[in-house]
Structure formats: C-alpha cells, structure tokens
Write an enzyme that holds these catalytic residues in place. Structure first.
Site, PDB file in Angstrom:
ATOM      1  N   HIS A 175       0.855  -1.185   0.000  1.00  0.00           N
ATOM      2  CA  HIS A 175       0.000   0.000   0.000  1.00  0.00           C
ATOM      3  C   HIS A 175       0.892   1.237   0.000  1.00  0.00           C
ATOM      4  CE1 HIS A 175      -3.750  -2.205   0.674  1.00  0.00           C
ATOM      5  NE2 HIS A 175      -3.083  -2.959   1.550  1.00  0.00           N
ATOM      6  N   ASN A 177       0.733   3.926   1.598  1.00  0.00           N
ATOM      7  CA  ASN A 177       1.002   4.509   2.916  1.00  0.00           C
ATOM      8  C   ASN A 177       1.949   3.654   3.749  1.00  0.00           C
ATOM      9  OD1 ASN A 177      -0.593   2.356   3.626  1.00  0.00           O
ATOM     10  ND2 ASN A 177      -2.258   3.575   4.525  1.00  0.00           N
ATOM     11  N   ARG A 178       2.486   2.605   3.135  1.00  0.00           N
ATOM     12  CA  ARG A 178       3.450   1.694   3.759  1.00  0.00           C
ATOM     13  C   ARG A 178       2.841   0.809   4.845  1.00  0.00           C
ATOM     14  NH1 ARG A 178       6.732   1.448  -0.005  1.00  0.00           N
ATOM     15  NH2 ARG A 178       8.303   0.519   1.351  1.00  0.00           N
ATOM     16  N   LEU A 179       1.512   0.858   5.011  1.00  0.00           N
ATOM     17  CA  LEU A 179       0.848  -0.056   5.937  1.00  0.00           C
ATOM     18  C   LEU A 179       0.429  -1.286   5.140  1.00  0.00           C
ATOM     19  CD1 LEU A 179      -1.341   2.471   7.993  1.00  0.00           C
ATOM     20  CD2 LEU A 179       0.849   1.432   8.644  1.00  0.00           C
TER      21      LEU A 179
END
Length: 199
Positions: A175, A177-179
């Site tokens: 993702h 957003n790095r989540l």
C-alpha cells in the site's frame, strides 16, 4: 480470498497475468544453499503449480541443482508491481520449502511440449560450466538443427524438473502509505498435512 495458499496463489497469479505492462508473471527468484551454508539466487520461470507445489525445470548439472541435491531447502519469491494501464498491482508471494525431483516421465512429457529451439538449447547448454566461446554453442546449435530437422529431440538426461513443496507461503499486499498487508500460511501448525493461515 481463498482459505488455503494454493487457491490464493491461483487468484493472484491469474490477476498478475492480466496486468498490462507486467512481463513474465511466472518469473520468480529461487534461492538455494550450498553444503557449507552459502546462499545463491537466480530467476526461474514457473511452469506449473497444484496442491502439491510449484514446478520449474533446469539443468541437473547447474550450480542450483547441485546445491539442491546436497540441501533441498529453498526459498523463492514472486514480485508483481506496476502502475501502468487500467490495473495497478503491488504484490509479492514468498515460499519456503523443500524441492523434490520430478520423475523422468514428468520431465519427458514437459520437454515434448517445448518449442524445438528451446529443446535444442537444453541439449546444448552446459549451465554453470565454462565454455571456450559462444561460437562453440552456435555451431553445436546449428548442427542439432540439421540433425533433428525432421525428427523428435530426446530429452537430455541432465535436464528435468523440480517441485517446490511449500512449508510456508506468505502473501504480501503493498500500500502507498506503507501499511502493508501480510498473510502467512504455515504447514503443520494445525496438522502436518495442510498449510494453515496466520494473519
């Protein structure tokens, strides 16, 4: 979403094959380990998969084959990423397990389906070995083209298939957003005969 790893891999693999701009969705990295613990990795092409594992073919005299003969534990990863076209994708699948050599019949059957030029390449190629020059390969290739112009090429004994029987299969969804999402299936946590899901 599937409840078992092979079904989930099938979903993701088929989706990756449809993504515009993604070349060779069946390409994956395979890492093997030598007897003295030194790892090596290379890109291979997946040629089949089912409930028992993931299949690829190679030269039995190559470095990877020799390492797998001495240590059957391997790790591999598929990575699919592109933001071109109508579909975007950012996924990887990691697999850890052991390799088993396919039967001679299974390797023979697959070899017969390959294009003749690929069959000749398997006969001529001496993977991981030093050669005098590329010209030697080209001359031998041309010789075999003429020799087998109108007849079937037998599979060389030093070429055939392996199946990676997985112990762990991890699905990673990236993702922006790095989540990221990660789902791991591990063999034997519920029973010895199935890979069970761990989020």
């Amino acid at each position: 979403t599937a409840k078992e790893p092979i079904g989930q891999f099938k979903i993701w693999f088929e989706e990756a094959c449809k993504v515009q701009g993604l070349v060779e969705a069946n390409a994956f990295s395979v890492a093997s380990v030598s007897k003295d613990g030194k790892p090596s990795v290379r890109i291979m092409l997946l040629k089949g998969f089912d409930s028992t594992g993931f299949t690829f073919y190679t030269n039995y005299e190559s470095r990877k084959a020799k390492e797998m003969e001495g240590n059957p534990n391997v790790a591999c990863v598929f990575y699919w990423s592109t933001d071109s076209g109508e579909l975007t994708i950012s996924r990887q699948v990691r697999i850890e397990g052991k390799v088993v050599k396919l039967s001679a019949k299974e390797s023979d059957d697959y070899f017969k389906t390959r294009p003749k030029e690929s069959q000749i390449g398997a006969v001529v190629s001496a993977q991981s070995a030093l050669i005098k020059s590329r010209e030697v390969l080209e001359k031998e290739t041309e010789k075999l083209r003429k020799e087998y112009a109108d007849k079937e090429i037998p599979r060389p004994e030093n070429w055939g298939g392996y199946k990676i029987v997985p112990d762990v299969v991890e699905f990673w969804q990236g993702h922006s957003n790095r989540l990221h999402d990660r789902i791991v299936f591990r063999k034997g946590e519920a029973t010895d005969s199935e890979l069970t899901k761990k989020g």
